[in-house]
Design a protein around this motif. Structure first.
Motif, PDB file in Angstrom:
ATOM      1  N   LEU A  46       1.046  -1.166   0.009  1.00  9.89           N
ATOM      2  CA  LEU A  46       0.079   0.199  -0.092  1.00  9.89           C
ATOM      3  C   LEU A  46       0.802   1.151   0.121  1.00  9.89           C
ATOM      4  N   GLN A  47       0.618   2.151  -0.888  1.00  7.69           N
ATOM      5  CA  GLN A  47       1.574   3.257  -1.079  1.00  7.69           C
ATOM      6  C   GLN A  47       0.745   4.514  -0.608  1.00  7.69           C
ATOM      7  N   ASN A  48       1.318   5.514  -0.008  1.00  9.16           N
ATOM      8  CA  ASN A  48       0.720   6.761   0.143  1.00  9.16           C
ATOM      9  C   ASN A  48      -0.519   6.710   0.989  1.00  9.16           C
ATOM     10  N   ILE A  49      -0.200   5.844   2.118  1.00 15.80           N
ATOM     11  CA  ILE A  49      -1.099   5.856   3.227  1.00 15.80           C
ATOM     12  C   ILE A  49      -0.622   6.151   4.451  1.00 15.80           C
ATOM     13  N   SER A  50      -1.197   6.863   5.341  1.00 17.88           N
ATOM     14  CA  SER A  50      -0.374   7.407   6.743  1.00 17.88           C
ATOM     15  C   SER A  50      -0.518   6.112   7.582  1.00 17.88           C
ATOM     16  N   TRP A  51       0.501   6.302   8.482  1.00 18.88           N
ATOM     17  CA  TRP A  51       0.691   5.212   9.691  1.00 18.88           C
ATOM     18  C   TRP A  51      -0.768   5.214  10.347  1.00 18.88           C
ATOM     19  N   HIS A  52      -1.125   6.181  10.674  1.00 21.58           N
ATOM     20  CA  HIS A  52      -2.546   6.383  11.298  1.00 21.58           C
ATOM     21  C   HIS A  52      -3.545   5.472  10.648  1.00 21.58           C
ATOM     22  N   THR A  53      -3.718   5.769   9.114  1.00 20.05           N
ATOM     23  CA  THR A  53      -4.617   4.893   8.181  1.00 20.05           C
ATOM     24  C   THR A  53      -4.281   3.391   8.253  1.00 20.05           C
ATOM     25  N   PHE A  54      -3.114   2.943   8.274  1.00 18.15           N
ATOM     26  CA  PHE A  54      -2.681   1.687   8.387  1.00 18.15           C
ATOM     27  C   PHE A  54      -3.168   0.960   9.696  1.00 18.15           C
ATOM     28  N   LYS A  55      -2.844   1.685  10.424  1.00 16.61           N
ATOM     29  CA  LYS A  55      -3.222   1.156  12.179  1.00 16.61           C
ATOM     30  C   LYS A  55      -4.648   0.967  12.183  1.00 16.61           C
ATOM     31  N   MET A  94      -6.819   0.506   9.690  1.00 17.21           N
ATOM     32  CA  MET A  94      -7.027  -0.757   8.762  1.00 17.21           C
ATOM     33  C   MET A  94      -6.773  -1.977   9.574  1.00 17.21           C
ATOM     34  N   LEU A  95      -5.744  -2.139  10.367  1.00 18.08           N
ATOM     35  CA  LEU A  95      -5.568  -3.225  11.170  1.00 18.08           C
ATOM     36  C   LEU A  95      -6.286  -3.738  12.156  1.00 18.08           C
ATOM     37  N   ALA A  96      -6.701  -2.418  12.926  1.00 13.16           N
ATOM     38  CA  ALA A  96      -7.688  -2.451  13.933  1.00 13.16           C
ATOM     39  C   ALA A  96      -9.233  -3.058  13.517  1.00 13.16           C
ATOM     40  N   ASP A  97      -9.418  -2.354  12.496  1.00 13.08           N
ATOM     41  CA  ASP A  97     -10.802  -2.707  11.601  1.00 13.08           C
ATOM     42  C   ASP A  97     -10.881  -4.122  11.569  1.00 13.08           C
ATOM     43  N   MET A  98      -9.736  -4.827  11.034  1.00  8.55           N
ATOM     44  CA  MET A  98      -9.653  -6.115  10.354  1.00  8.55           C
ATOM     45  C   MET A  98      -9.852  -7.140  11.760  1.00  8.55           C
ATOM     46  N   GLY A  99      -9.544  -6.905  12.777  1.00  9.49           N
ATOM     47  CA  GLY A  99      -9.432  -7.661  13.945  1.00  9.49           C
ATOM     48  C   GLY A  99      -8.597  -8.640  13.860  1.00  9.49           C
ATOM     49  N   SER A 100      -8.807  -9.853  14.595  1.00 13.45           N
ATOM     50  CA  SER A 100      -7.736 -11.003  15.156  1.00 13.45           C
ATOM     51  C   SER A 100      -7.690 -11.740  13.724  1.00 13.45           C
ATOM     52  N   GLU A 101      -8.687 -11.648  12.801  1.00 13.37           N
ATOM     53  CA  GLU A 101      -8.717 -12.668  11.704  1.00 13.37           C
ATOM     54  C   GLU A 101      -8.052 -11.815  10.367  1.00 13.37           C
ATOM     55  N   ARG A 102      -7.259 -10.762  10.808  1.00 11.94           N
ATOM     56  CA  ARG A 102      -6.793  -9.825   9.605  1.00 11.94           C
ATOM     57  C   ARG A 102      -5.821 -10.764   8.479  1.00 11.94           C
ATOM     58  N   ASN A 103      -5.318 -11.793   8.721  1.00 13.63           N
ATOM     59  CA  ASN A 103      -4.874 -12.330   7.842  1.00 13.63           C
ATOM     60  C   ASN A 103      -5.340 -13.104   6.823  1.00 13.63           C
ATOM     61  N   LYS A 104      -6.700 -13.521   7.165  1.00 14.22           N
ATOM     62  CA  LYS A 104      -7.761 -14.079   6.109  1.00 14.22           C
ATOM     63  C   LYS A 104      -8.173 -13.289   5.528  1.00 14.22           C
ATOM     64  N   ARG A 105      -8.715 -11.940   6.225  1.00 13.86           N
ATOM     65  CA  ARG A 105      -9.242 -10.961   5.592  1.00 13.86           C
ATOM     66  C   ARG A 105      -8.416 -10.288   4.560  1.00 13.86           C
TER      67      ARG A 105
END
Length: 57
Positions: A14-23, A25-36
């Protein structure tokens, strides 16, 4: 923009996204983030192929 690198495994960058946005996204995906992430990557690639096919017609 998403870039796919050619490695033994597929990786999308992912290019041109902020660290805040990345974090967030990870929080929104929860513990199943790899599958998602795998499912989202496949869906995105399918969409890109469809768009390229439409553009080539």
């Amino acid at each position: 923009m998403v870039t796919t690198a050619k490695f033994a495994e597929n990786r999308d960058v992912l290019q041109n996204i902020s660290w805040h946005t990345f974090k967030a996204m990870l929080a929104d995906m929860g513990s199943e983030r790899n599958k998602r992430l795998i499912a989202a990557t496949r869906a995105f690639r399918t969409w890109v192929r469809q768009q390229m096919s439409i553009a080539g017609q």
